[in-house]
Design an enzyme around this catalytic site. Structure first.
Site, short mmCIF file in Angstrom:
data_model
loop_
_atom_site.label_atom_id
_atom_site.label_comp_id
_atom_site.label_asym_id
_atom_site.label_seq_id
_atom_site.Cartn_x
_atom_site.Cartn_y
_atom_site.Cartn_z
N GLU A 293 0.89 -1.17 0.00
CA GLU A 293 0.00 0.00 0.00
C GLU A 293 0.92 1.20 0.00
OE1 GLU A 293 -1.52 3.34 1.31
OE2 GLU A 293 -1.61 2.19 3.18
N CYS A 327 -2.20 8.12 4.53
CA CYS A 327 -2.26 7.82 3.10
C CYS A 327 -3.60 8.24 2.52
CB CYS A 327 -2.04 6.32 2.87
SG CYS A 327 -0.54 5.67 3.60
#
Length: 543
Positions: A293, A327
């Site tokens: 990720e 994020c």
């Protein structure tokens, strides 16, 4: 030997405590903060169940209080990486052959330790080491980490229960073996829960791990290891090392038993890792699993029918909680001209009301960014925008690092939707807004989709169902986690599995069964009860 098929406790999301004035949890975490600050700790690496100290150490400071030292941590070398790999490989056979319910019990106990006796310490370590306020620490280091451990146990049992059909005279079975070799967990600073899950999820499935956390997360990583050891994790299953990335990579990615990487970090780093692994394929016993990720440039787009106050709150929370160091943080927004004056008014009022400072003062919504490198990068963009005639600073714009790495939440309005802060990931408390003409909603959706390489999270606000439907369709590949009338942050394990595609990662969805499938290698077993004794088939007979 087991003679029963066990059912694991049904997982439920851990409730987030309020930490309201006078509450027991607030009293407990205040005491834990005081205790941790009153002493200096020397944090070792954990290799093969042993605590490894080194002569070279580095100091740990709270990002919001640079003149205070929390302690030191060991500094490892490539020899320690070799030791960790060897320990993982030595532990592999016994761990992988352990009954699944024994592995499950370890992680279920760890979850109860996190949410019980370690709750205050886990929160306090994250608050001090990563400069998270109590609410951000609670939802991350306690609730989400416990959710990962509990739900992963449930997902594991669901995987094992998936079995093929069997015809008469045959018994077909699937077993889900751990990968052959060791797993490298490379974890970020911003979520304690991600650090615990990136090493914990593959371990639960029978793999053994070499874990390298971000240096700025070592303080809370040590608490995770303390908890796992108390929960009964055997020696060598998870080996925690403190080395720089190139040193770890140079050893790990050349090892024939490297079986996979569980990664959260920057897109650039993951791309280099992917390239290195590709170049080294001839060295490996198996094709390694690459699960990552990575970056994001997450968006909010409002339709003219949206409620301005709802949009403003989504931006103030989505862009500035944990200083935008998520994020998933909203970092670019597209606001219709008809809503802009109200959105601007409400957003500016929220930011004016924010208080900034130490995490130990619970009135502070904003704390420090993680380190000097991050501070310098983020503020360089803010300084450039302040002097650019094509931009307008709506709020914030000031910063100071004399006492801690403090940056005011900053909102930039730009004339061009392609201005650099609309496109490049900053990972800090900076939100850039582009105001579009109301009748260009469809064209703006296209702009949102095509701006930048990322596809992690995004949100759309509208009271018009046709507009929502259009947005959902046009932005189908723009975000792996998509939100309707909500901020683009705050994914919950078991409810909104997290991950994105494009330059945002492999979209293997942490917090779901999909992630655990990546850490097993299935073997089909066919057992025939009465074997044939003649090779001839009926078709061979005469007419």
């Amino acid at each position: 030997m087991s003679n029963a098929i066990f059912q694991v406790p049904k997982p439920q999301n851990e409730p987030v405590l309020s930490y309201a004035p006078g509450s027991p949890e607030k009293i407990n975490v205040k005491a834990a903060l005081h205790e941790l600050k009153s002493k200096s700790v020397d944090i070792p690496m954990y290799i093969g169940g042993k605590k490894v100290y080194t002569k070279e150490t580095r100091k740990i400071h709270p990002p919001h209080e640079l003149n205070h030292t929390l302690g030191t941590h060991a500094v490892g070398t490539r020899e320690h990486v070799d030791m960790a790999i060897e320990a993982a490989l030595q532990a592999k056979k016994q761990w992988s052959e352990m009954a699944w319910y024994d592995r499950a019990s370890i992680f279920l106990k760890a979850a109860d330790l996190i949410t019980g006796p370690y709750r205050a310490k886990m929160n306090a370590a994250t608050m001090l080491g990563q400069s998270k306020n109590i609410f951000q620490a609670e939802i991350d280091a306690v609730c989400e980490l416990a959710d990962f451990f509990r739900f992963n146990v449930q997902f594991m049992t669901e995987i094992y229960a998936q079995q093929p059909e069997s015809s008469r005279g045959v018994w077909n079975r699937l077993e889900y073996r751990p990968l052959e070799g060791f797993i490298f967990a490379l974890t970020p600073f911003n979520f304690t829960a991600i650090a615990g899950n990136l090493c914990g999820a593959p371990a639960l499935m029978g793999n053994t791990i070499v874990w390298k956390p971000a240096e700025t997360q070592i303080y809370s990583a040590a608490v995770i290891m303390e908890i796992l050891e108390e929960a009964g994790l055997p020696s060598g299953v998870i080996n925690l090392i403190f080395v720089d990335g190139p040193t770890a990579g140079d050893v790990i990615f050349k090892h024939p038993d490297f079986a996979g990487i569980h990664f959260t970090g920057s897109t650039g780093v993951f791309n280099r890792i992917w390239k290195t692994i590709g170049e080294n394929m001839a060295l490996y016993k198996s094709y390694p699993r690459l699960v990552g990720e990575t970056g994001g440039k997450d968006f909010v787009i409002a339709h003219p029918s949206a409620d301005a106050k709802e949009v403003a709150v989504a931006l103030s929370r989505g862009a500035f909680e944990f200083q935008g160091q998520k994020c998933s943080a909203a970092s670019r927004a597209y606001i219709p001209e008809s809503l802009w004056s109200d959105v601007k008014k409400y957003l500016a009022a929220d930011l004016q009301d924010f208080k900034m400072g130490s995490t130990e003062d619970f009135r502070n919504f904003i704390n420090a960014v993680i380190d000097e490198k991050a501070f310098d990068k983020i503020t360089s963009f803010v300084a450039a925008a302040k002097s650019d005639p094509e931009t307008e600073i709506i709020a914030g714009g000031n910063f100071d690092k004399t006492k801690g790495y403090f940056i005011e939440p900053t909102v930039i309005r730009v004339n061009s939707p392609h201005y650099i802060t609309m496109c490049e990931e900053l990972f800090g408390p900076v939100l850039t807004i582009y105001v579009y003409q109301d009748h260009l909603y469809n064209e703006t959706l296209e702009l949102v989709d095509k701006t930048g390489p990322y596809a992690l999270t995004g949100a759309i606000f509208s009271k018009d169902r046709y507009a929502l439907s259009t947005g959902v369709q046009k932005l189908s590949n723009a975000a792996g986690n998509f939100y309707i009338n909500d901020k683009p942050t705050g994914a919950v394990v078991g409810q909104q599995p997290f991950g994105g595609a494009r330059a945002s990662g492999t979209n293997d969805k942490a917090g779901s069964i999909l992630n655990l499938y990546r850490w097993v290698s299935a073997r089909t077993i066919k057992e025939t009860f009465v074997s044939p004794i003649d090779y001839k088939y009926p078709f061979l007979g005469e007419e």
